[in-house]
Structures are given as C-alpha cells and as structure tokens.
Design a protein around this motif. Structure first.
Motif, mmCIF file in Angstrom:
data_model
loop_
_atom_site.group_PDB
_atom_site.id
_atom_site.type_symbol
_atom_site.label_atom_id
_atom_site.label_comp_id
_atom_site.label_asym_id
_atom_site.label_seq_id
_atom_site.Cartn_x
_atom_site.Cartn_y
_atom_site.Cartn_z
ATOM 1 N N CYS A 5 0.831 -1.212 0.000
ATOM 2 C CA CYS A 5 0.000 0.000 0.000
ATOM 3 C C CYS A 5 0.861 1.256 0.000
ATOM 4 O O CYS A 5 0.586 2.204 -0.741
ATOM 5 C CB CYS A 5 -0.930 0.010 1.214
ATOM 6 S SG CYS A 5 -2.315 -1.131 1.110
ATOM 7 N N ILE A 29 -6.077 -3.028 -5.028
ATOM 8 C CA ILE A 29 -7.466 -2.555 -5.050
ATOM 9 C C ILE A 29 -7.601 -1.288 -4.213
ATOM 10 O O ILE A 29 -8.180 -0.293 -4.651
ATOM 11 C CB ILE A 29 -8.433 -3.656 -4.564
ATOM 12 C CG1 ILE A 29 -8.480 -4.811 -5.570
ATOM 13 C CG2 ILE A 29 -9.829 -3.083 -4.302
ATOM 14 C CD1 ILE A 29 -9.163 -6.065 -5.058
ATOM 15 N N ILE A 30 -7.033 -1.316 -3.014
ATOM 16 C CA ILE A 30 -7.108 -0.142 -2.131
ATOM 17 C C ILE A 30 -6.354 1.036 -2.737
ATOM 18 O O ILE A 30 -6.846 2.166 -2.737
ATOM 19 C CB ILE A 30 -6.562 -0.490 -0.732
ATOM 20 C CG1 ILE A 30 -7.559 -1.423 -0.034
ATOM 21 C CG2 ILE A 30 -6.297 0.767 0.094
ATOM 22 C CD1 ILE A 30 -7.061 -2.024 1.245
ATOM 23 N N THR A 31 -5.169 0.770 -3.264
ATOM 24 C CA THR A 31 -4.367 1.823 -3.899
ATOM 25 C C THR A 31 -5.152 2.481 -5.031
ATOM 26 O O THR A 31 -5.181 3.713 -5.137
ATOM 27 C CB THR A 31 -3.048 1.235 -4.441
ATOM 28 O OG1 THR A 31 -2.298 0.723 -3.344
ATOM 29 C CG2 THR A 31 -2.223 2.252 -5.173
ATOM 30 N N ASP A 32 -5.786 1.673 -5.859
ATOM 31 C CA ASP A 32 -6.570 2.197 -6.975
ATOM 32 C C ASP A 32 -7.709 3.077 -6.470
ATOM 33 O O ASP A 32 -7.956 4.159 -6.998
ATOM 34 C CB ASP A 32 -7.116 1.036 -7.815
ATOM 35 C CG ASP A 32 -7.945 1.525 -8.986
ATOM 36 O OD1 ASP A 32 -7.399 2.270 -9.832
ATOM 37 O OD2 ASP A 32 -9.148 1.179 -9.047
ATOM 38 N N ARG A 33 -8.406 2.627 -5.443
ATOM 39 C CA ARG A 33 -9.534 3.395 -4.907
ATOM 40 C C ARG A 33 -9.072 4.714 -4.296
ATOM 41 O O ARG A 33 -9.709 5.747 -4.475
ATOM 42 C CB ARG A 33 -10.288 2.575 -3.854
ATOM 43 C CG ARG A 33 -10.892 1.315 -4.410
ATOM 44 C CD ARG A 33 -12.396 1.403 -4.499
ATOM 45 N NE ARG A 33 -12.926 0.322 -5.282
ATOM 46 C CZ ARG A 33 -13.472 -0.781 -4.773
ATOM 47 N NH1 ARG A 33 -13.545 -0.926 -3.473
ATOM 48 N NH2 ARG A 33 -13.950 -1.707 -5.574
ATOM 49 N N VAL A 34 -7.957 4.662 -3.563
ATOM 50 C CA VAL A 34 -7.436 5.880 -2.943
ATOM 51 C C VAL A 34 -7.056 6.885 -4.020
ATOM 52 O O VAL A 34 -7.399 8.070 -3.933
ATOM 53 C CB VAL A 34 -6.218 5.561 -2.032
ATOM 54 C CG1 VAL A 34 -5.464 6.828 -1.646
ATOM 55 C CG2 VAL A 34 -6.672 4.813 -0.788
ATOM 56 N N LYS A 35 -6.370 6.425 -5.059
ATOM 57 C CA LYS A 35 -5.956 7.323 -6.138
ATOM 58 C C LYS A 35 -7.156 7.826 -6.943
ATOM 59 O O LYS A 35 -7.221 8.986 -7.311
ATOM 60 C CB LYS A 35 -4.950 6.627 -7.053
ATOM 61 C CG LYS A 35 -3.596 6.460 -6.416
ATOM 62 C CD LYS A 35 -2.651 5.761 -7.373
ATOM 63 C CE LYS A 35 -1.265 5.670 -6.785
ATOM 64 N NZ LYS A 35 -0.346 4.990 -7.721
ATOM 65 N N LYS A 36 -8.092 6.920 -7.223
ATOM 66 C CA LYS A 36 -9.265 7.278 -8.027
ATOM 67 C C LYS A 36 -10.089 8.372 -7.361
ATOM 68 O O LYS A 36 -10.622 9.253 -8.007
ATOM 69 C CB LYS A 36 -10.129 6.036 -8.261
ATOM 70 C CG LYS A 36 -11.263 6.255 -9.247
ATOM 71 C CD LYS A 36 -12.075 4.990 -9.441
ATOM 72 C CE LYS A 36 -11.248 3.977 -10.224
ATOM 73 N NZ LYS A 36 -11.955 2.733 -10.511
ATOM 74 N N HIS A 37 -10.186 8.310 -6.050
ATOM 75 C CA HIS A 37 -11.014 9.273 -5.315
ATOM 76 C C HIS A 37 -10.179 10.418 -4.735
ATOM 77 O O HIS A 37 -10.700 11.195 -3.931
ATOM 78 C CB HIS A 37 -11.809 8.561 -4.206
ATOM 79 C CG HIS A 37 -12.775 7.555 -4.757
ATOM 80 N ND1 HIS A 37 -13.893 7.918 -5.477
ATOM 81 C CD2 HIS A 37 -12.785 6.203 -4.715
ATOM 82 C CE1 HIS A 37 -14.554 6.834 -5.843
ATOM 83 N NE2 HIS A 37 -13.909 5.782 -5.398
ATOM 84 N N HIS A 38 -8.929 10.489 -5.132
ATOM 85 C CA HIS A 38 -8.035 11.573 -4.686
ATOM 86 C C HIS A 38 -8.045 11.747 -3.185
ATOM 87 O O HIS A 38 -8.101 12.870 -2.669
ATOM 88 C CB HIS A 38 -8.401 12.900 -5.377
ATOM 89 C CG HIS A 38 -8.426 12.809 -6.862
ATOM 90 N ND1 HIS A 38 -7.273 12.688 -7.621
ATOM 91 C CD2 HIS A 38 -9.449 12.774 -7.737
ATOM 92 C CE1 HIS A 38 -7.596 12.608 -8.892
ATOM 93 N NE2 HIS A 38 -8.913 12.647 -9.006
ATOM 94 N N LEU A 39 -7.995 10.621 -2.472
ATOM 95 C CA LEU A 39 -8.026 10.684 -1.013
ATOM 96 C C LEU A 39 -6.685 11.118 -0.432
ATOM 97 O O LEU A 39 -6.614 11.573 0.696
ATOM 98 C CB LEU A 39 -8.443 9.326 -0.431
ATOM 99 C CG LEU A 39 -9.855 8.878 -0.826
ATOM 100 C CD1 LEU A 39 -10.137 7.474 -0.338
ATOM 101 C CD2 LEU A 39 -10.888 9.853 -0.288
#
Length: 189
Positions: free
Chosen positions: A52, A178-188
């Motif tokens: 991560c 999966i988590i990395t993609d979601r964090v990047k996708k949502h600009h967290l």
C-alpha cells in the motif's frame, strides 16, 4: 517547504509528503502488530502495508516511510511483529525480511522511474521486490540460524520461511492494489 531541484531531481519533501511518510510508517507499525503465528515466523500484514505504501506514495516516499518504521524499531520502540523492537530483532532470524522491505522500495522506485506507474508495472515491481525480500530474508535466516553450528539447508529454510507465506502475500498484493486504486481514483491522498 520549498522544493529545490538539481538536475531535475527533487531534493526535499513538502509538508504533505512528510505527513504522509509519517502516517504510512504508522500504518506499517499497526499492520506489523496484526499477526497469526505459524511456526518460527508469523503471518502479518506488514507486506500488505508495504504494498500500500509503495502503491500510494510511490518509491521515494515509500522508501522513507519504510526507513522510519525500521529506525523506530531499531531504537527499541515495539513496532515489529509481536510488539518487539530493538537491534536484536533486526539482527535476529527474521531481521532480513524486515530489512528486505528496503529492497522492495528501491526496486519499486527504480522501476517506477524506468517504466512508469501503470498497473502491470506496479504488479511486476511489487512481485520482484517481494522475491528479493524473500531471497535476502532467507539468506539472512540461514546465516543467523547457522551461526551457532546448526544446520539449515536452503530447502528447509524455504519451507519454513517462504513457501507458506506466498499465497498470503499474493492475496495481500491484490488487496493492496485494489485499495491503492480506490485511494488514487477518489483523490483521497
């Protein structure tokens, strides 16, 4: 903080990068405490955290998060698996796997610069880093175990220290991606 550059290379950290580096070092600590003992070595979420960290922060900042984690443990804080800390953990049988995280970050950082940040590149770099971490840790394990005149063949070391952990580390890699993609996708971050 001002970001100076020399030959196009970034020399300093922004405040955000320093905070994220520290935050992800803390995440590695928490993940190292979550463990299931299996024989000599426990299954922990450390590799999940490393995946991560590298996927979210990238190689450079990920490397510094890993170094902070290791340095905190080296000075005696109980950041390693089993709430252990100190140089004794790093020089002990499993210390090579912890130090192997540095190689994972270095491989990721070099590959990121050479090949970019595409998903397939991330997967290959993380798997290559994991293989090097396994190799370094296993050689270290054999060395430490054999110092007292004990015999530890490579096949036995692999059976104890690598083979049981491969399926779990693959699962951790998939979940981290999966988590990395979601964090990047949502600009967290």
């Amino acid at each position: 903080m001002v970001n100076n550059t020399a030959n196009g290379k970034k020399l300093s950290f922004s405040t955000k990068e320093m905070v994220l580096t520290a935050m992800f070092a803390a995440i590695i600590v928490v993940c190292s405490w979550i463990s299931i003992p299996i024989g000599t070595i426990a299954i922990t979420l450390q590799t999940f955290a490393i995946f991560c960290v590298l996927g979210i922060l990238g190689g450079r900042n990920g490397l510094f998060s890993i170094l902070v984690f290791i340095l905190l443990g080296a000075i005696g804080l109980p950041v390693f698996s089993g709430f252990k800390g100190g140089i004794g953990v790093l020089t002990g049988p499993t210390g090579g796997y912890i130090l192997g995280f540095i190689f994972m970050a270095l491989i990721y950082m070099a590959g990121e610069k050479l090949f970019g940040k595409k998903l397939v590149v991330q997967i290959v770099l993380m798997l290559a880093g994991l293989a090097v971490c396994y190799a370094f840790g296993t050689v270290w394990f054999i060395y430490v175990f054999s110092k007292d005149g004990n015999s530890m063949p490579l096949s036995k070391a692999l059976k104890l220290c690598v083979t049981p952990f491969i399926p779990f580390d693959i699962i951790k890699l998939v979940l981290a991606l999966i988590i990395t993609d979601r964090v990047k996708k949502h600009h967290l971050i």
